[in-house]
Design a protein around this motif. Structure first.
Motif, PDB file in Angstrom:
ATOM      1  N   THR A  51      -7.158  -2.295  -5.571  1.00 39.15           N
ATOM      2  CA  THR A  51      -6.179  -2.412  -4.489  1.00 39.15           C
ATOM      3  C   THR A  51      -6.728  -1.823  -3.198  1.00 39.15           C
ATOM      4  O   THR A  51      -6.576  -2.405  -2.122  1.00 39.15           O
ATOM      5  CB  THR A  51      -4.864  -1.705  -4.883  1.00 39.15           C
ATOM      6  N   ALA A  52      -7.379  -0.667  -3.303  1.00 37.95           N
ATOM      7  CA  ALA A  52      -7.933  -0.024  -2.113  1.00 37.95           C
ATOM      8  C   ALA A  52      -9.037  -0.878  -1.490  1.00 37.95           C
ATOM      9  O   ALA A  52      -9.107  -1.010  -0.263  1.00 37.95           O
ATOM     10  CB  ALA A  52      -8.464   1.362  -2.468  1.00 37.95           C
ATOM     11  N   MET A  77       1.089   3.190  -3.217  1.00 40.74           N
ATOM     12  CA  MET A  77      -0.145   3.752  -3.759  1.00 40.74           C
ATOM     13  C   MET A  77      -0.231   5.264  -3.634  1.00 40.74           C
ATOM     14  O   MET A  77      -1.200   5.867  -4.069  1.00 40.74           O
ATOM     15  CB  MET A  77      -1.361   3.120  -3.054  1.00 40.74           C
ATOM     16  N   VAL A 119      -2.333   7.594   0.945  1.00 40.85           N
ATOM     17  CA  VAL A 119      -3.371   6.709   1.480  1.00 40.85           C
ATOM     18  C   VAL A 119      -3.568   7.047   2.949  1.00 40.85           C
ATOM     19  O   VAL A 119      -2.609   7.275   3.686  1.00 40.85           O
ATOM     20  CB  VAL A 119      -2.981   5.229   1.317  1.00 40.85           C
ATOM     21  N   ILE A 169      -8.049   7.515  -0.370  1.00 41.16           N
ATOM     22  CA  ILE A 169      -6.938   7.741  -1.289  1.00 41.16           C
ATOM     23  C   ILE A 169      -7.119   9.106  -1.933  1.00 41.16           C
ATOM     24  O   ILE A 169      -8.166   9.397  -2.510  1.00 41.16           O
ATOM     25  CB  ILE A 169      -6.873   6.663  -2.388  1.00 41.16           C
ATOM     26  N   ARG A 192      -7.515  -3.767   0.399  1.00 44.78           N
ATOM     27  CA  ARG A 192      -6.924  -3.335   1.673  1.00 44.78           C
ATOM     28  C   ARG A 192      -7.990  -3.046   2.725  1.00 44.78           C
ATOM     29  O   ARG A 192      -7.923  -3.542   3.850  1.00 44.78           O
ATOM     30  CB  ARG A 192      -6.056  -2.098   1.438  1.00 44.78           C
ATOM     31  N   ILE A 208       0.829  -1.216   0.000  1.00 47.36           N
ATOM     32  CA  ILE A 208       0.000   0.000   0.000  1.00 47.36           C
ATOM     33  C   ILE A 208       0.862   1.265   0.000  1.00 47.36           C
ATOM     34  O   ILE A 208       0.431   2.318  -0.476  1.00 47.36           O
ATOM     35  CB  ILE A 208      -1.004  -0.015   1.188  1.00 47.36           C
ATOM     36  N   ASP A 209       2.101   1.165   0.488  1.00 45.58           N
ATOM     37  CA  ASP A 209       2.993   2.329   0.488  1.00 45.58           C
ATOM     38  C   ASP A 209       3.286   2.830  -0.926  1.00 45.58           C
ATOM     39  O   ASP A 209       3.652   3.987  -1.117  1.00 45.58           O
ATOM     40  CB  ASP A 209       4.324   1.999   1.169  1.00 45.58           C
TER      41      ASP A 209
END
Length: 134
Positions: A58-59, A25, A28, A38, A62, A22-23
């Motif tokens: 992806t979001a 992206m 966030v 986001i 997560r 996630i880093d």
């Protein structure tokens, strides 16, 4: 709906930087369990100039995946299936607000539903199953 990082922090959002995928992206944020945001940037756009669907996927993975991990600490719950509905496009610069909730919890499987909004517009919906690794 465009927002600034400072506005989000003032509203109780916290930066998400935990050394995982996630880093990569960009900006966030999290606010409580089952809530992710986001702040979209130019690097999130596809060739059509709107936010790429993979960003939303992806979001969703997560925000929905946070719930099984917190419900049953110490257990691993990888995503086994995920279905996403892209309801409306997102413009670069808009803030995507995602929420998730568990709809059913079994002994090995957890069923989760997620929603994504920009301002008052629903822009995506998702459902997923997370299965305990034994």
């Amino acid at each position: 709906m465009t927002r600034t990082r400072e506005e989000l922090l003032d509203e109780g959002w916290q930066d998400v930087k935990d050394g995982t995928f996630i880093d990569h992206m960009g900006s966030v944020f999290a606010r409580g369990l089952g809530e992710l945001g986001i702040l979209t940037q130019p690097c999130h756009q596809n060739l059509s100039g709107i936010v790429h669907g993979g960003v939303l996927m992806t979001a969703f993975d997560r925000v929905m995946g946070m719930l099984p991990r917190n419900l049953r600490p110490g257990e691993q719950f990888p995503t086994t299936t995920m279905t996403i509905e892209f309801l409306r496009p997102v413009k670069v610069g808009e803030f995507i607000h995602l929420t998730a909730s568990i709809t059913k919890a079994g002994p090995r499987a957890l069923f989760v539903r997620g929603m994504a909004r920009v301002g008052d517009r629903d822009i995506g919906a998702a459902s997923a199953v997370f299965m305990a690794v034994t």
